[in-house]
Motif scaffolding. Structure first.
Motif, PDB file in Angstrom:
ATOM      1  N   GLY A  23      11.598   4.918  -3.364  1.00  0.00           N
ATOM      2  CA  GLY A  23      12.078   3.551  -3.483  1.00  0.00           C
ATOM      3  C   GLY A  23      12.086   2.829  -2.154  1.00  0.00           C
ATOM      4  N   CYS A  24      12.456   3.531  -1.097  1.00  0.00           N
ATOM      5  CA  CYS A  24      12.438   2.963   0.253  1.00  0.00           C
ATOM      6  C   CYS A  24      11.025   2.555   0.651  1.00  0.00           C
ATOM      7  N   SER A  25      10.038   3.353   0.247  1.00  0.00           N
ATOM      8  CA  SER A  25       8.649   3.035   0.598  1.00  0.00           C
ATOM      9  C   SER A  25       8.215   1.719  -0.021  1.00  0.00           C
ATOM     10  N   LEU A  26       8.629   1.449  -1.240  1.00  0.00           N
ATOM     11  CA  LEU A  26       8.271   0.182  -1.876  1.00  0.00           C
ATOM     12  C   LEU A  26       8.926  -0.989  -1.149  1.00  0.00           C
ATOM     13  N   GLY A  27      10.177  -0.815  -0.726  1.00  0.00           N
ATOM     14  CA  GLY A  27      10.825  -1.867   0.049  1.00  0.00           C
ATOM     15  C   GLY A  27      10.078  -2.171   1.337  1.00  0.00           C
ATOM     16  N   LEU A  28       9.611  -1.147   2.015  1.00  0.00           N
ATOM     17  CA  LEU A  28       8.829  -1.332   3.249  1.00  0.00           C
ATOM     18  C   LEU A  28       7.531  -2.081   2.965  1.00  0.00           C
ATOM     19  N   LEU A  29       6.851  -1.715   1.888  1.00  0.00           N
ATOM     20  CA  LEU A  29       5.584  -2.355   1.548  1.00  0.00           C
ATOM     21  C   LEU A  29       5.779  -3.812   1.156  1.00  0.00           C
ATOM     22  N   VAL A  30       6.863  -4.100   0.471  1.00  0.00           N
ATOM     23  CA  VAL A  30       7.157  -5.489   0.105  1.00  0.00           C
ATOM     24  C   VAL A  30       7.410  -6.322   1.358  1.00  0.00           C
ATOM     25  N   ARG A  31       8.204  -5.795   2.263  1.00  0.00           N
ATOM     26  CA  ARG A  31       8.509  -6.527   3.499  1.00  0.00           C
ATOM     27  C   ARG A  31       7.259  -6.716   4.365  1.00  0.00           C
ATOM     28  N   ALA A  32       6.322  -5.789   4.301  1.00  0.00           N
ATOM     29  CA  ALA A  32       5.102  -5.910   5.101  1.00  0.00           C
ATOM     30  C   ALA A  32       4.245  -7.092   4.653  1.00  0.00           C
ATOM     31  N   GLU A  33       4.273  -7.422   3.366  1.00  0.00           N
ATOM     32  CA  GLU A  33       3.499  -8.540   2.802  1.00  0.00           C
ATOM     33  C   GLU A  33       2.012  -8.433   3.110  1.00  0.00           C
ATOM     34  N   LEU A  34       1.485  -7.219   3.025  1.00  0.00           N
ATOM     35  CA  LEU A  34       0.061  -6.991   3.267  1.00  0.00           C
ATOM     36  C   LEU A  34      -0.643  -6.410   2.047  1.00  0.00           C
ATOM     37  N   GLY A  35       0.055  -6.381   0.929  1.00  0.00           N
ATOM     38  CA  GLY A  35      -0.531  -5.846  -0.286  1.00  0.00           C
ATOM     39  C   GLY A  35       0.237  -4.648  -0.795  1.00  0.00           C
ATOM     40  N   LEU A  36       0.345  -4.526  -2.127  1.00  0.00           N
ATOM     41  CA  LEU A  36       1.132  -3.480  -2.762  1.00  0.00           C
ATOM     42  C   LEU A  36       0.252  -2.589  -3.621  1.00  0.00           C
ATOM     43  N   PRO A  37       0.723  -1.376  -3.957  1.00  0.00           N
ATOM     44  CA  PRO A  37       0.028  -0.548  -4.941  1.00  0.00           C
ATOM     45  C   PRO A  37      -0.022  -1.259  -6.292  1.00  0.00           C
ATOM     46  N   MET A 155      -8.180   3.255 -15.806  1.00  0.00           N
ATOM     47  CA  MET A 155      -7.915   2.196 -16.773  1.00  0.00           C
ATOM     48  C   MET A 155      -6.518   1.613 -16.601  1.00  0.00           C
ATOM     49  N   ILE A 156      -5.530   2.492 -16.442  1.00  0.00           N
ATOM     50  CA  ILE A 156      -4.154   2.026 -16.279  1.00  0.00           C
ATOM     51  C   ILE A 156      -3.994   1.255 -14.977  1.00  0.00           C
ATOM     52  N   GLU A 157      -4.493   1.816 -13.888  1.00  0.00           N
ATOM     53  CA  GLU A 157      -4.314   1.190 -12.577  1.00  0.00           C
ATOM     54  C   GLU A 157      -4.990  -0.183 -12.515  1.00  0.00           C
ATOM     55  N   LEU A 177      -5.520   0.237   1.401  1.00  0.00           N
ATOM     56  CA  LEU A 177      -5.091   1.341   2.262  1.00  0.00           C
ATOM     57  C   LEU A 177      -4.269   2.351   1.480  1.00  0.00           C
ATOM     58  N   TYR A 178      -3.356   1.863   0.661  1.00  0.00           N
ATOM     59  CA  TYR A 178      -2.526   2.754  -0.138  1.00  0.00           C
ATOM     60  C   TYR A 178      -3.391   3.595  -1.077  1.00  0.00           C
ATOM     61  N   ALA A 179      -4.349   2.936  -1.754  1.00  0.00           N
ATOM     62  CA  ALA A 179      -5.202   3.649  -2.695  1.00  0.00           C
ATOM     63  C   ALA A 179      -6.005   4.748  -2.014  1.00  0.00           C
ATOM     64  N   LEU A 180      -6.450   4.491  -0.785  1.00  0.00           N
ATOM     65  CA  LEU A 180      -7.275   5.467  -0.072  1.00  0.00           C
ATOM     66  C   LEU A 180      -6.445   6.589   0.560  1.00  0.00           C
ATOM     67  N   ALA A 181      -5.235   6.259   1.020  1.00  0.00           N
ATOM     68  CA  ALA A 181      -4.462   7.213   1.820  1.00  0.00           C
ATOM     69  C   ALA A 181      -3.467   8.036   1.030  1.00  0.00           C
ATOM     70  N   ILE A 182      -2.976   7.509  -0.092  1.00  0.00           N
ATOM     71  CA  ILE A 182      -1.842   8.166  -0.745  1.00  0.00           C
ATOM     72  C   ILE A 182      -2.222   9.533  -1.297  1.00  0.00           C
ATOM     73  N   GLY A 183      -3.442   9.697  -1.785  1.00  0.00           N
ATOM     74  CA  GLY A 183      -3.849  10.996  -2.324  1.00  0.00           C
ATOM     75  C   GLY A 183      -3.868  12.100  -1.278  1.00  0.00           C
ATOM     76  N   PRO A 184      -4.638  11.933  -0.190  1.00  0.00           N
ATOM     77  CA  PRO A 184      -4.654  12.975   0.844  1.00  0.00           C
ATOM     78  C   PRO A 184      -3.277  13.236   1.454  1.00  0.00           C
TER      79      PRO A 184
END
Length: 213
Positions: A23-37, A155-157, A177-184
């Motif tokens: 949940g904290c990670s989503l808050g950080l991503l929202v505040r960054a305003e550079l794009g979300l998952p 399909m879902i994503e 960036l999230y799509a590319l990095a989160i898996g590894p």
């Protein structure tokens, strides 16, 4: 994944800390305003259109997705229920505590920290072995109906990303960036943070799993 012989406190601690970090990670991503998952683009779009707090939208959407498990005959675990109830609260707490960064370097720092925090949270949460997140259960349920995991996930994503973008959710470099990095990053986190069954060697730990949404 059912590891009933493990000490409950250790698994529960991993679950709760992992969900809080997620949940904290989503808050950080929202505040960054550079794009979300993708799912969070939808959450933000719904929050903007309805005026509801983002954390509440995350919680309600998790509940709605969980209802979709019924016709798919998916079975929730305690981790599934905790995911629905706790991630949204962690999002709102983070947004209340974090200021809005003004400089671009600080926004990038928030973005990168958000991605890493999401991976660590995932490693702890999934590694606890107490049940899939509601969105992952939707994916596996569709897969049991004949779709491949890759096709169901894609399909879902793509569907939720398109809906979220149409509703005004932020899509940007952070989404890519999230799509590319989160898996590894998640694979690394799971290898180090998952709790193995009693008597299992470290090499038998989980080394890969989907994002716990």
């Amino acid at each position: 994944m059912s590891w009933k012989i493990l000490p409950a406190p250790r698994r529960l601690a991993g679950l709760l800390v992992g969900l809080a970090l997620f949940g904290c990670s989503l808050g950080l991503l929202v505040r960054a305003e550079l794009g979300l998952p993708s799912w969070d683009v939808l959450h933000q779009g719904l929050a903007d259109r309805t005026g509801a707090p983002l954390g509440l939208v995350v919680t309600l959407m998790g509940g709605l997705v969980l209802l979709a498990w019924i016709p798919l005959r998916e079975r929730p675990g305690p981790g599934t229920v905790c995911n629905v109830l706790l991630v949204g609260l962690a999002v709102e707490a983070t947004l209340q505590l974090l200021p809005q960064p003004e400089s671009l370097p600080l926004r990038w720092a928030f973005l990168l920290l958000g991605v890493v925090t999401a991976a660590v949270g995932t490693g702890l949460y999934v590694g606890a072995g107490l049940g899939a997140g509601p969105r992952d259960g939707l994916m596996t349920g569709l897969a049991r109906r004949g779709l491949s995991i890759r096709r169901a996930r894609t399909m879902i994503e793509l569907t939720v990303l398109a809906l979220g973008w149409l509703l005004g959710g932020v899509v940007g470099v952070g989404t890519v960036l999230y799509a590319l990095a989160i898996g590894p990053l998640t694979q690394i986190a799971l290898a180090r943070l998952s709790v193995p069954p009693a008597g299992a060697s470290r090499s038998r730990r989980v080394t890969g799993a989907p994002r716990p949404r």
